[in-house]
Design a protein around this motif. Sequence first.
Motif, short mmCIF file in Angstrom:
data_model
loop_
_atom_site.label_atom_id
_atom_site.label_comp_id
_atom_site.label_asym_id
_atom_site.label_seq_id
_atom_site.Cartn_x
_atom_site.Cartn_y
_atom_site.Cartn_z
N HIS A 76 -1.89 -7.67 -0.20
CA HIS A 76 -2.75 -6.51 -0.06
C HIS A 76 -3.68 -6.47 -1.27
O HIS A 76 -3.46 -7.18 -2.26
CB HIS A 76 -1.94 -5.21 -0.06
N ARG A 99 -5.62 2.50 -6.04
CA ARG A 99 -5.51 2.94 -4.65
C ARG A 99 -5.57 1.73 -3.71
O ARG A 99 -6.33 0.77 -3.97
CB ARG A 99 -6.65 3.90 -4.32
N PRO A 100 -4.80 1.73 -2.62
CA PRO A 100 -4.91 0.62 -1.65
C PRO A 100 -6.34 0.46 -1.17
O PRO A 100 -7.05 1.44 -0.92
CB PRO A 100 -3.98 1.07 -0.51
N THR A 107 2.72 3.71 -5.64
CA THR A 107 1.55 4.11 -6.40
C THR A 107 1.75 3.76 -7.87
O THR A 107 2.89 3.56 -8.33
CB THR A 107 1.28 5.62 -6.25
N ARG A 110 -9.15 -2.42 8.09
CA ARG A 110 -7.99 -3.28 7.83
C ARG A 110 -8.28 -4.75 8.10
O ARG A 110 -7.69 -5.64 7.48
CB ARG A 110 -6.81 -2.83 8.68
N SER A 128 0.82 -1.22 0.00
CA SER A 128 0.00 0.00 0.00
C SER A 128 0.85 1.26 0.00
O SER A 128 0.37 2.34 0.31
CB SER A 128 -0.90 0.01 1.24
N ILE A 129 2.12 1.13 -0.34
CA ILE A 129 3.05 2.25 -0.29
C ILE A 129 3.28 2.84 -1.67
O ILE A 129 3.12 4.03 -1.90
CB ILE A 129 4.37 1.82 0.36
N SER A 158 1.39 12.26 4.21
CA SER A 158 2.01 11.35 5.18
C SER A 158 3.01 12.04 6.09
O SER A 158 3.53 11.42 7.01
CB SER A 158 2.67 10.17 4.46
N SER A 206 -3.43 -0.08 4.91
CA SER A 206 -2.74 1.17 4.66
C SER A 206 -2.83 2.00 5.94
O SER A 206 -3.79 1.88 6.70
CB SER A 206 -3.40 1.92 3.50
N GLU A 228 6.00 -4.62 -3.05
CA GLU A 228 5.56 -3.79 -1.93
C GLU A 228 6.74 -3.04 -1.32
O GLU A 228 6.60 -1.88 -0.92
CB GLU A 228 4.90 -4.64 -0.84
N ARG A 235 -5.96 -3.79 -4.07
CA ARG A 235 -6.02 -2.47 -4.69
C ARG A 235 -7.39 -2.29 -5.34
O ARG A 235 -8.04 -3.26 -5.75
CB ARG A 235 -4.96 -2.35 -5.79
#
Length: 308
Positions: A48, A56-57, A16, A94, A13-14, A139, A86, A256, A50
Amino acid sequence: MTKTLITCAVTGSIHTPTMSPHLPVTADEIADQAVAAAEAGAAILHLHARDPETGRPSALPEHFHAFLPRIAARSDAVLNLTTGGSAVMALEERLAAPLSVAPEMCSLNMGTMNFALYPMAARFDAWKHDWEKPFLDNSDDLVFKNTPRDIAHVLRELGEVRGARFEFECYDVGHLYMLRHFVDRGLIRPPFFIQFVFGVLGGIGADPENLMHMKRMADKLFGSDYLFSVLAAGRQQIPFASMSAAMGGHVRVGLEDNLFIARGKLATSNAEQVAKIRAVVEELGHEIATPAEARAMLGLKGADKVTP
């Protein structure tokens, strides 16, 4: 010598979509890359989801269910679902997907921390989607929340109730002590699978002496009751994984954690990174573990006990 476990973290989720055209986003892409990574030697797939339209996560169970059965039908790899999702997601979000699946294995971050991604935004001038730059920029004021109450809830609901085992993600030395706290409370039983995480801004830095220190502290706190694996963000991915293998530990790679296969060269797939670290492991004289061996080493309940 214990065989080496290779974990592949397929999308995360980091990163893009602008950062790499090879980052899997759709269910087909995630499933295909996960299966290829398993075929290359990954015994564990850290997963994970998307949003397939925007990249997008996502924490929506339907996005996980779009690829989980496809992977399970084509591979016997251990499917390890994130509970971290995320850093912008609430705990309930989550946990929605793993609670619906009751997986063999889940990740579990062992503390609340700053999770600063904003330096990456400066590397790009144009973006594929309008959410990407604000997601990174904001962030600088982002806290990933995983309090002791949150951790206890995850251990209860996914561990005690649903029989999952955990990849305990420890981003700093204090996270090892938090893990020891929950062992002392009787909420976790050995063997403990500890993932040392280096290079995330807000956690411990990717310096070799930090890996040695984390290993020393884990030895002190857990004795022979644990297995350790190592991941490092970005360019330190393969060097730190190689150090871990040389120390008798296990390894994690995947898009990831790092989008590159060499300096300035994007990895074209997760499988490419798995093949690279597998070659390192085998050059060190170690054998890689199969999914069946991973299940035995980690005390997993078995894929037949996972909700379809």
